[in-house]
Write an enzyme that holds these catalytic residues in place. Structure first.
Site, short mmCIF file in Angstrom:
data_model
loop_
_atom_site.label_atom_id
_atom_site.label_comp_id
_atom_site.label_asym_id
_atom_site.label_seq_id
_atom_site.Cartn_x
_atom_site.Cartn_y
_atom_site.Cartn_z
N GLU A 1 -9.55 -2.31 5.04
CA GLU A 1 -10.00 -1.97 6.53
C GLU A 1 -11.48 -2.90 6.54
O GLU A 1 -11.99 -3.46 5.49
CB GLU A 1 -10.79 -0.43 6.36
N ASN B 1 -7.67 -3.27 14.06
CA ASN B 1 -9.06 -3.50 13.84
C ASN B 1 -9.04 -4.72 12.76
O ASN B 1 -10.11 -4.96 12.24
CB ASN B 1 -9.84 -2.43 12.79
N HIS C 1 -7.26 -4.97 10.04
CA HIS C 1 -7.17 -4.70 8.55
C HIS C 1 -5.79 -5.24 8.17
O HIS C 1 -4.87 -5.78 8.83
CB HIS C 1 -7.04 -3.09 8.29
N ASP D 1 0.70 -1.09 0.05
CA ASP D 1 -0.18 -0.08 0.07
C ASP D 1 0.69 1.33 -0.13
O ASP D 1 2.21 1.26 0.14
CB ASP D 1 -0.87 -0.04 1.21
#
Ligand code: PGA
Length: 246
Positions: A143, A136, A138, A67
């Site tokens: 996400e 979380n 991801h 990313d």
């Protein structure tokens, strides 16, 4: 998906580095898909050492990054271009022609995503994907809610991710969007290593490993992967076996 638990961060990092180095030694033209963040730093340090010692060469390998923030020039200090150059690509014998990081400053980000996905395909696909995991759940910047059939695309970062990463940016404001390799592209990797350290990952690790496979917990997708291994230190593994995974 199986889990390997190590006494501490250094042991976890060394084991992950050794697994990557072994793969590249077996097949020097391996295609790697790599993460940024705090967690993989120990793995990169050991891979750099192994390369300097002559125990592994990356000269024929191909590298993709998972990313990059949207809107950052490649020389922005918080960009993943800079991170990878400083911690890995600039310190090993990699061929610059075979290093790919999404261009967060591309004038046409959608076209950049298509180009990037096509480059992965043209390389023959990913042999080894190394991932971190967000608090979380991801993976990359996929996400919670990211479709399992998604490809490289522009995504909006969650508020919690932006908060965790804020310290890297002026005025503590992380970019709102990023380019990330998609879930389907990660799933097609022939082998996946997910690294996690620290108690702040324990809940996500437990949910990924022991909870349902669900798009609301991106890392749980690896439950369907034939060769996915979690490399955990004891802190990251501390939530396992407690029946709390959602
Ligand atoms: P970290 O990030 O290694 O800095 O905790 C992991 C991630 O968000 O994927």
């Amino acid at each position: 998906m199986r889990a390997r638990i190590f006494p501490d961060y250094e042991a976890m990092s060394a084991a992950a580095a050794d697994a990557v180095a072994r793969r590249v030694s077996e097949d020097p033209s391996s295609v790697l898909l790599l993460p940024t963040g705090t967690t993989p730093l120990g793995m990169y340090r050991r891979l750099v050492d192994l390369c300097r010692l002559g125990d592994v060469s990356f000269a024929e390998a191909t590298f993709f990054n998972l990313d990059e923030y949207l809107g950052l020039l490649p020389d922005h200090p918080a960009s993943y271009h800079v991170y990878m150059k400083e911690h890995f690509y600039g310190l090993i014998d990699a061929d610059p022609a075979r290093i790919f990081v999404p261009d967060g400053a591309a004038l046409d980000p959608e076209a950049e995503c298509e180009r990037y996905e096509a480059a992965i395909k043209e390389s023959g696909g990913v042999d080894v994907c190394v991932l971190g995991i967000g608090r979380n759940g991801h993976i990359g910047f996929n996400e919670p809610g990211a479709p399992f059939d998604s490809r490289t695309r522009v995504v909006t970062l969650s508020e919690s991710t932006r908060l965790v990463n804020a310290a890297d940016f002026e005025a503590n404001r992380a970019p709102e969007r990023a380019i990330t390799v998609g879930m389907a592209t990660i799933a097609e990797s022939r082998e996946v290593l997910l690294l996690a350290s620290d108690t702040n990952k324990a809940k996500a690790v437990a949910a990924a490993l022991e909870g349902e496979v669900s798009e609301s917990m991106p890392a749980s997708m690896l439950g369907h992967h034939p060769r996915a291994t979690l490399f955990l230190d004891e802190d990251a593994a501390s939530g396992l076996g407690q029946g709390v995974a959602g």
